[in-house]
Design a protein around this motif. Structure first.
Motif, PDB file in Angstrom:
ATOM      1  N   SER A  29      11.666  20.063 -27.562  1.00  0.00           N
ATOM      2  CA  SER A  29      10.992  20.706 -26.426  1.00  0.00           C
ATOM      3  C   SER A  29      11.163  19.913 -25.138  1.00  0.00           C
ATOM      4  O   SER A  29      11.030  20.466 -24.051  1.00  0.00           O
ATOM      5  CB  SER A  29       9.500  20.905 -26.729  1.00  0.00           C
ATOM      6  OG  SER A  29       8.783  19.683 -26.669  1.00  0.00           O
ATOM      7  N   PHE A  30      11.476  18.629 -25.250  1.00  0.00           N
ATOM      8  CA  PHE A  30      11.724  17.796 -24.067  1.00  0.00           C
ATOM      9  C   PHE A  30      13.208  17.728 -23.722  1.00  0.00           C
ATOM     10  O   PHE A  30      13.593  17.112 -22.740  1.00  0.00           O
ATOM     11  CB  PHE A  30      11.201  16.378 -24.287  1.00  0.00           C
ATOM     12  CG  PHE A  30       9.699  16.302 -24.289  1.00  0.00           C
ATOM     13  CD1 PHE A  30       8.982  16.304 -23.105  1.00  0.00           C
ATOM     14  CD2 PHE A  30       8.992  16.247 -25.481  1.00  0.00           C
ATOM     15  CE1 PHE A  30       7.602  16.248 -23.100  1.00  0.00           C
ATOM     16  CE2 PHE A  30       7.602  16.185 -25.488  1.00  0.00           C
ATOM     17  CZ  PHE A  30       6.908  16.195 -24.293  1.00  0.00           C
ATOM     18  N   GLY A  31      14.057  18.323 -24.556  1.00  0.00           N
ATOM     19  CA  GLY A  31      15.487  18.344 -24.276  1.00  0.00           C
ATOM     20  C   GLY A  31      16.318  17.406 -25.122  1.00  0.00           C
ATOM     21  O   GLY A  31      17.530  17.300 -24.916  1.00  0.00           O
ATOM     22  N   PHE A  32      15.700  16.704 -26.083  1.00  0.00           N
ATOM     23  CA  PHE A  32      16.477  15.846 -26.972  1.00  0.00           C
ATOM     24  C   PHE A  32      17.354  16.716 -27.860  1.00  0.00           C
ATOM     25  O   PHE A  32      16.939  17.790 -28.307  1.00  0.00           O
ATOM     26  CB  PHE A  32      15.551  14.987 -27.853  1.00  0.00           C
ATOM     27  CG  PHE A  32      14.966  13.800 -27.142  1.00  0.00           C
ATOM     28  CD1 PHE A  32      15.608  12.575 -27.158  1.00  0.00           C
ATOM     29  CD2 PHE A  32      13.772  13.910 -26.460  1.00  0.00           C
ATOM     30  CE1 PHE A  32      15.065  11.483 -26.508  1.00  0.00           C
ATOM     31  CE2 PHE A  32      13.219  12.823 -25.806  1.00  0.00           C
ATOM     32  CZ  PHE A  32      13.876  11.597 -25.821  1.00  0.00           C
ATOM     33  N   GLN A  33      18.571  16.252 -28.113  1.00  0.00           N
ATOM     34  CA  GLN A  33      19.499  16.954 -28.983  1.00  0.00           C
ATOM     35  C   GLN A  33      19.857  16.057 -30.149  1.00  0.00           C
ATOM     36  O   GLN A  33      20.204  14.882 -29.959  1.00  0.00           O
ATOM     37  CB  GLN A  33      20.761  17.344 -28.223  1.00  0.00           C
ATOM     38  CG  GLN A  33      20.480  18.332 -27.118  1.00  0.00           C
ATOM     39  CD  GLN A  33      21.738  18.749 -26.387  1.00  0.00           C
ATOM     40  OE1 GLN A  33      22.764  18.080 -26.440  1.00  0.00           O
ATOM     41  NE2 GLN A  33      21.669  19.868 -25.697  1.00  0.00           N
ATOM     42  N   GLU A  34      19.805  16.612 -31.344  1.00  0.00           N
ATOM     43  CA  GLU A  34      20.155  15.843 -32.535  1.00  0.00           C
ATOM     44  C   GLU A  34      21.632  15.471 -32.493  1.00  0.00           C
ATOM     45  O   GLU A  34      22.472  16.294 -32.148  1.00  0.00           O
ATOM     46  CB  GLU A  34      19.856  16.642 -33.789  1.00  0.00           C
ATOM     47  CG  GLU A  34      18.383  16.871 -34.013  1.00  0.00           C
ATOM     48  CD  GLU A  34      18.105  17.655 -35.288  1.00  0.00           C
ATOM     49  OE1 GLU A  34      18.989  18.382 -35.776  1.00  0.00           O
ATOM     50  OE2 GLU A  34      16.969  17.524 -35.794  1.00  0.00           O
ATOM     51  N   VAL A  35      21.926  14.211 -32.859  1.00  0.00           N
ATOM     52  CA  VAL A  35      23.314  13.755 -32.878  1.00  0.00           C
ATOM     53  C   VAL A  35      23.752  13.321 -34.269  1.00  0.00           C
ATOM     54  O   VAL A  35      24.896  12.919 -34.459  1.00  0.00           O
ATOM     55  CB  VAL A  35      23.557  12.620 -31.851  1.00  0.00           C
ATOM     56  CG1 VAL A  35      23.378  13.133 -30.437  1.00  0.00           C
ATOM     57  CG2 VAL A  35      22.653  11.438 -32.103  1.00  0.00           C
ATOM     58  N   GLY A  36      22.861  13.386 -35.249  1.00  0.00           N
ATOM     59  CA  GLY A  36      23.214  13.027 -36.619  1.00  0.00           C
ATOM     60  C   GLY A  36      22.272  11.974 -37.178  1.00  0.00           C
ATOM     61  O   GLY A  36      21.378  11.479 -36.491  1.00  0.00           O
ATOM     62  N   LEU A  37      22.506  11.663 -38.442  1.00  0.00           N
ATOM     63  CA  LEU A  37      21.674  10.671 -39.115  1.00  0.00           C
ATOM     64  C   LEU A  37      22.084   9.254 -38.739  1.00  0.00           C
ATOM     65  O   LEU A  37      23.237   9.004 -38.371  1.00  0.00           O
ATOM     66  CB  LEU A  37      21.772  10.853 -40.630  1.00  0.00           C
ATOM     67  CG  LEU A  37      21.233  12.176 -41.176  1.00  0.00           C
ATOM     68  CD1 LEU A  37      21.519  12.286 -42.667  1.00  0.00           C
ATOM     69  CD2 LEU A  37      19.751  12.318 -40.903  1.00  0.00           C
ATOM     70  N   ASP A  38      21.129   8.328 -38.870  1.00  0.00           N
ATOM     71  CA  ASP A  38      21.425   6.922 -38.596  1.00  0.00           C
ATOM     72  C   ASP A  38      22.353   6.360 -39.672  1.00  0.00           C
ATOM     73  O   ASP A  38      22.720   7.059 -40.624  1.00  0.00           O
ATOM     74  CB  ASP A  38      20.132   6.101 -38.488  1.00  0.00           C
ATOM     75  CG  ASP A  38      19.360   6.021 -39.790  1.00  0.00           C
ATOM     76  OD1 ASP A  38      19.794   6.574 -40.819  1.00  0.00           O
ATOM     77  OD2 ASP A  38      18.296   5.384 -39.787  1.00  0.00           O
ATOM     78  N   ASP A  39      22.748   5.115 -39.532  1.00  0.00           N
ATOM     79  CA  ASP A  39      23.693   4.487 -40.456  1.00  0.00           C
ATOM     80  C   ASP A  39      23.183   4.455 -41.891  1.00  0.00           C
ATOM     81  O   ASP A  39      23.976   4.458 -42.830  1.00  0.00           O
ATOM     82  CB  ASP A  39      24.028   3.065 -39.994  1.00  0.00           C
ATOM     83  CG  ASP A  39      24.843   3.046 -38.715  1.00  0.00           C
ATOM     84  OD1 ASP A  39      25.463   4.083 -38.387  1.00  0.00           O
ATOM     85  OD2 ASP A  39      24.859   2.005 -38.032  1.00  0.00           O
ATOM     86  N   ASP A  40      21.875   4.423 -42.073  1.00  0.00           N
ATOM     87  CA  ASP A  40      21.296   4.411 -43.413  1.00  0.00           C
ATOM     88  C   ASP A  40      21.150   5.813 -43.995  1.00  0.00           C
ATOM     89  O   ASP A  40      20.802   5.971 -45.166  1.00  0.00           O
ATOM     90  CB  ASP A  40      19.919   3.733 -43.391  1.00  0.00           C
ATOM     91  CG  ASP A  40      19.982   2.271 -42.974  1.00  0.00           C
ATOM     92  OD1 ASP A  40      21.011   1.627 -43.258  1.00  0.00           O
ATOM     93  OD2 ASP A  40      19.011   1.784 -42.374  1.00  0.00           O
ATOM     94  N   GLY A  41      21.358   6.831 -43.172  1.00  0.00           N
ATOM     95  CA  GLY A  41      21.217   8.207 -43.609  1.00  0.00           C
ATOM     96  C   GLY A  41      19.785   8.637 -43.828  1.00  0.00           C
ATOM     97  O   GLY A  41      19.525   9.606 -44.535  1.00  0.00           O
TER      98      GLY A  41
END
Length: 50
Positions: A29-41
């Motif tokens: 809702s603030f405009g963040f876009q998912e870019v994927g999981l972190d290195d640990d998944g």
């Protein structure tokens, strides 16, 4: 707030539990876009460009 006073701040990256739909909706809702999981998944990374 530190982010507002940081010179040349171009983006903010956060992470949250990908199984938490409330967190996803909140950050999106603030405009963040998912870019994927972190290195640990384990955590979803989300980014907003300023």
């Amino acid at each position: 707030m530190v982010a507002k006073s940081t010179v040349n701040l171009k983006e903010i990256e956060i992470c949250y539990n990908p199984n938490n739909p409330v967190a996803k909706e909140f950050y999106c809702s603030f405009g963040f876009q998912e870019v994927g999981l972190d290195d640990d998944g384990e955590d979803m990374l989300a980014l907003i460009k300023l």
